[in-house]
Every structure is written in C-alpha cells, then in structure tokens.
Design a protein around this motif. Structure first.
Motif, PDB file in Angstrom:
ATOM      1  N   ASP A  40       0.846  -1.285  -0.202  1.00  0.00           N
ATOM      2  CA  ASP A  40       0.035   0.177  -0.070  1.00  0.00           C
ATOM      3  C   ASP A  40       0.889   1.268   0.117  1.00  0.00           C
ATOM      4  O   ASP A  40       0.580   2.260  -0.703  1.00  0.00           O
ATOM      5  CB  ASP A  40      -0.986  -0.051   1.190  1.00  0.00           C
ATOM      6  CG  ASP A  40      -2.141  -1.112   1.068  1.00  0.00           C
ATOM      7  OD1 ASP A  40      -2.238  -1.616  -0.205  1.00  0.00           O
ATOM      8  OD2 ASP A  40      -2.642  -1.178   2.086  1.00  0.00           O
ATOM      9  N   ILE A  41       2.101   1.334   0.669  1.00  0.00           N
ATOM     10  CA  ILE A  41       2.762   2.552   0.802  1.00  0.00           C
ATOM     11  C   ILE A  41       3.583   2.582  -0.794  1.00  0.00           C
ATOM     12  O   ILE A  41       3.547   3.663  -1.099  1.00  0.00           O
ATOM     13  CB  ILE A  41       3.975   2.151   1.692  1.00  0.00           C
ATOM     14  CG1 ILE A  41       3.402   2.242   3.192  1.00  0.00           C
ATOM     15  CG2 ILE A  41       5.255   3.196   1.667  1.00  0.00           C
ATOM     16  CD1 ILE A  41       4.549   1.933   4.407  1.00  0.00           C
ATOM     17  N   GLN A  42       3.677   1.570  -1.283  1.00  0.00           N
ATOM     18  CA  GLN A  42       4.438   1.656  -2.900  1.00  0.00           C
ATOM     19  C   GLN A  42       3.192   2.041  -3.609  1.00  0.00           C
ATOM     20  O   GLN A  42       3.669   3.057  -4.602  1.00  0.00           O
ATOM     21  CB  GLN A  42       4.828   0.346  -3.408  1.00  0.00           C
ATOM     22  CG  GLN A  42       6.072  -0.044  -2.530  1.00  0.00           C
ATOM     23  CD  GLN A  42       6.399  -1.579  -2.992  1.00  0.00           C
ATOM     24  OE1 GLN A  42       5.735  -2.075  -3.601  1.00  0.00           O
ATOM     25  NE2 GLN A  42       7.623  -1.787  -2.647  1.00  0.00           N
ATOM     26  N   ARG A  43       2.057   1.671  -3.563  1.00  0.00           N
ATOM     27  CA  ARG A  43       0.886   2.383  -4.254  1.00  0.00           C
ATOM     28  C   ARG A  43       0.758   3.855  -3.983  1.00  0.00           C
ATOM     29  O   ARG A  43       0.243   4.667  -5.089  1.00  0.00           O
ATOM     30  CB  ARG A  43      -0.281   1.569  -3.961  1.00  0.00           C
ATOM     31  CG  ARG A  43      -0.301   0.067  -4.647  1.00  0.00           C
ATOM     32  CD  ARG A  43      -1.423  -0.686  -4.067  1.00  0.00           C
ATOM     33  NE  ARG A  43      -2.597  -0.298  -4.847  1.00  0.00           N
ATOM     34  CZ  ARG A  43      -3.784  -0.693  -4.246  1.00  0.00           C
ATOM     35  NH1 ARG A  43      -3.976  -1.674  -3.266  1.00  0.00           N
ATOM     36  NH2 ARG A  43      -4.844  -0.267  -4.697  1.00  0.00           N
ATOM     37  N   VAL A  44       0.551   4.155  -2.938  1.00  0.00           N
ATOM     38  CA  VAL A  44       0.474   5.728  -2.417  1.00  0.00           C
ATOM     39  C   VAL A  44       1.824   6.487  -2.883  1.00  0.00           C
ATOM     40  O   VAL A  44       1.565   7.586  -3.737  1.00  0.00           O
ATOM     41  CB  VAL A  44       0.368   5.574  -0.911  1.00  0.00           C
ATOM     42  CG1 VAL A  44       0.494   7.320  -0.528  1.00  0.00           C
ATOM     43  CG2 VAL A  44      -0.927   5.274  -0.429  1.00  0.00           C
ATOM     44  N   GLU A  45       3.080   5.924  -3.006  1.00  0.00           N
ATOM     45  CA  GLU A  45       3.859   6.641  -3.405  1.00  0.00           C
ATOM     46  C   GLU A  45       3.930   6.650  -5.034  1.00  0.00           C
ATOM     47  O   GLU A  45       4.237   7.873  -5.590  1.00  0.00           O
ATOM     48  CB  GLU A  45       5.485   5.931  -3.052  1.00  0.00           C
ATOM     49  CG  GLU A  45       5.611   6.115  -1.560  1.00  0.00           C
ATOM     50  CD  GLU A  45       6.797   5.316  -1.156  1.00  0.00           C
ATOM     51  OE1 GLU A  45       7.296   4.272  -1.959  1.00  0.00           O
ATOM     52  OE2 GLU A  45       7.553   5.524  -0.040  1.00  0.00           O
ATOM     53  N   ALA A  46       3.344   5.978  -5.576  1.00  0.00           N
ATOM     54  CA  ALA A  46       3.007   6.136  -6.924  1.00  0.00           C
ATOM     55  C   ALA A  46       2.052   6.755  -7.740  1.00  0.00           C
ATOM     56  O   ALA A  46       1.591   7.081  -8.752  1.00  0.00           O
ATOM     57  CB  ALA A  46       2.904   4.497  -7.727  1.00  0.00           C
ATOM     58  N   GLY A  47       1.322   6.987  -6.459  1.00  0.00           N
ATOM     59  CA  GLY A  47       0.141   8.258  -6.617  1.00  0.00           C
ATOM     60  C   GLY A  47      -1.255   7.577  -6.589  1.00  0.00           C
ATOM     61  O   GLY A  47      -2.264   8.206  -7.173  1.00  0.00           O
ATOM     62  N   GLU A  48      -1.288   6.322  -6.531  1.00  0.00           N
ATOM     63  CA  GLU A  48      -2.543   5.600  -6.374  1.00  0.00           C
ATOM     64  C   GLU A  48      -3.181   6.027  -4.957  1.00  0.00           C
ATOM     65  O   GLU A  48      -2.727   6.125  -4.236  1.00  0.00           O
ATOM     66  CB  GLU A  48      -2.396   3.984  -6.546  1.00  0.00           C
ATOM     67  CG  GLU A  48      -1.621   3.739  -8.125  1.00  0.00           C
ATOM     68  CD  GLU A  48      -1.663   2.228  -8.087  1.00  0.00           C
ATOM     69  OE1 GLU A  48      -2.339   1.595  -7.374  1.00  0.00           O
ATOM     70  OE2 GLU A  48      -0.549   1.693  -8.476  1.00  0.00           O
ATOM     71  N   ARG A  49      -4.581   6.082  -5.147  1.00  0.00           N
ATOM     72  CA  ARG A  49      -5.404   5.898  -3.861  1.00  0.00           C
ATOM     73  C   ARG A  49      -5.655   4.495  -3.289  1.00  0.00           C
ATOM     74  O   ARG A  49      -5.908   3.610  -3.941  1.00  0.00           O
ATOM     75  CB  ARG A  49      -6.675   6.669  -4.242  1.00  0.00           C
ATOM     76  CG  ARG A  49      -7.555   6.903  -3.071  1.00  0.00           C
ATOM     77  CD  ARG A  49      -8.787   7.974  -3.584  1.00  0.00           C
ATOM     78  NE  ARG A  49      -9.490   8.095  -2.344  1.00  0.00           N
ATOM     79  CZ  ARG A  49     -10.765   7.911  -2.218  1.00  0.00           C
ATOM     80  NH1 ARG A  49     -11.154   7.192  -3.407  1.00  0.00           N
ATOM     81  NH2 ARG A  49     -11.292   8.268  -1.168  1.00  0.00           N
ATOM     82  N   VAL A  50      -5.352   4.423  -2.224  1.00  0.00           N
ATOM     83  CA  VAL A  50      -5.495   3.150  -1.473  1.00  0.00           C
ATOM     84  C   VAL A  50      -6.933   3.172  -0.473  1.00  0.00           C
ATOM     85  O   VAL A  50      -6.907   3.899   0.374  1.00  0.00           O
ATOM     86  CB  VAL A  50      -4.341   2.749  -0.613  1.00  0.00           C
ATOM     87  CG1 VAL A  50      -4.281   1.230   0.031  1.00  0.00           C
ATOM     88  CG2 VAL A  50      -3.061   2.767  -1.640  1.00  0.00           C
ATOM     89  N   ALA A  51      -7.487   2.298  -0.688  1.00  0.00           N
ATOM     90  CA  ALA A  51      -8.620   2.132   0.240  1.00  0.00           C
ATOM     91  C   ALA A  51      -8.601   0.810   0.938  1.00  0.00           C
ATOM     92  O   ALA A  51      -7.993  -0.161   0.681  1.00  0.00           O
ATOM     93  CB  ALA A  51      -9.863   2.169  -0.502  1.00  0.00           C
ATOM     94  N   ASP A  52      -9.025   0.886   2.133  1.00  0.00           N
ATOM     95  CA  ASP A  52      -8.917  -0.458   3.087  1.00  0.00           C
ATOM     96  C   ASP A  52      -9.948  -1.301   2.251  1.00  0.00           C
ATOM     97  O   ASP A  52     -11.075  -1.095   2.117  1.00  0.00           O
ATOM     98  CB  ASP A  52      -9.383  -0.115   4.414  1.00  0.00           C
ATOM     99  CG  ASP A  52      -8.300   0.679   5.240  1.00  0.00           C
ATOM    100  OD1 ASP A  52      -7.220   0.370   4.878  1.00  0.00           O
ATOM    101  OD2 ASP A  52      -8.760   1.348   6.445  1.00  0.00           O
TER     102      ASP A  52
END
Length: 153
Positions: A40-52
């Motif tokens: 999830d951290i990698q996805r956020v760093e890539a600019g993606e939105r992460v939902a639980d």
C-alpha cells in the motif's frame, strides 16, 4: 468444578502448546500484514489511491485476536503455576472455569484462525475465477459474430 492437581498439571502443559500455535499464527499474520502495508505504501508513493479492503481489515482483526489470545493464555498459565506452587491449594472454582474456558476457546481460535488463510485464498481464487468467467462471457458474442463473418467470406 473444582481445581485438582491433575487438571492444573494438564492445563499448565496444554496452555503453552496453544500459545505456541498462537505465536506461529500471529507471526504469519504480522508478516502478511506487513507485506500488505508495504504494498500500500508503494501504491501511495506511485500516486494511487488506496482504500482499506476487507482482507486488510480482516488481517488486522486476526492479529488483534492472536495478541489477546496470547495475553489471556499467559495470564491463565501464571495463575496455574502459582496455584500449583501453593502449599494450601484452594478448590478455586472460578480459576477452574477460567482455565477451562481459556483452553477451550484458545483451541477453537487456533483452529479457526489457522484455517482462515485457506478460506481467504479460496475466496480470492473463486472471485478471480468469477471475474474471468464474466470477461469470457462478455467476449463470446464477438467471437460468435467473428465466426459468422468468416463463413461469408
């Protein structure tokens, strides 16, 4: 119910086995949870939105249950050791019930949470298969039309 030497001696050896199984399960759960958090951290760093998603929430709940199970079992073990060490051993019906329920519930939790990853994997595969089947169904009308076009040529 009354506490007896035999019951206390048996449970003082059974509870560590439950704690060992719980610690293995907790360790595996923590590894998986850490892996999901890092993803999830990698996805956020890539600019993606992460939902639980329900899987992350379930893994967090499982980790909490493992921690609580371990704490309750440690307390039960502590109480049993001191009961066995006492010269004047009271009948302690409350302690007997607590230890009995701790052992039974601990065993059930180890079994259920031990099987949970199998169920989660099965559900993921079943959902994935459902998505693939749906995609295949949606693409079939085009295949049907393609076959008719070939016959006309």
């Amino acid at each position: 119910m009354e506490m007896t030497d035999g019951f206390a001696s048996a449970m003082v050896t059974v509870i560590p086995v439950i704690m060992l199984a719980a610690s293995v399960g907790m360790n595996n759960g923590i590894k998986l949870l850490t892996k999901h958090i890092e993803r999830d951290i990698q996805r956020v760093e890539a600019g993606e939105r992460v939902a639980d998603d329900w899987e992350s929430i379930a893994r967090s709940c499982m980790a909490l249950v493992w921690i609580l199970l371990t704490a309750v079992n440690v307390y039960a073990e502590y109480r049993l050791i001191f009961w066995l060490a006492a010269n004047d051993r009271p009948k302690s019906p409350a302690l007997t019930q607590f230890v009995a329920y701790t052992g039974a519930v601990g065993f059930a939790i180890v079994v259920v949470l031990g099987l949970m990853p199998i169920w989660v994997t099965y559900e993921k595969r079943r959902n994935e298969l459902g998505r693939l089947e749906e995609a295949q169904r949606q693409s079939q009308p085009f295949r049907f039309l393609e076959g008719q076009d070939r016959g006309r040529q």
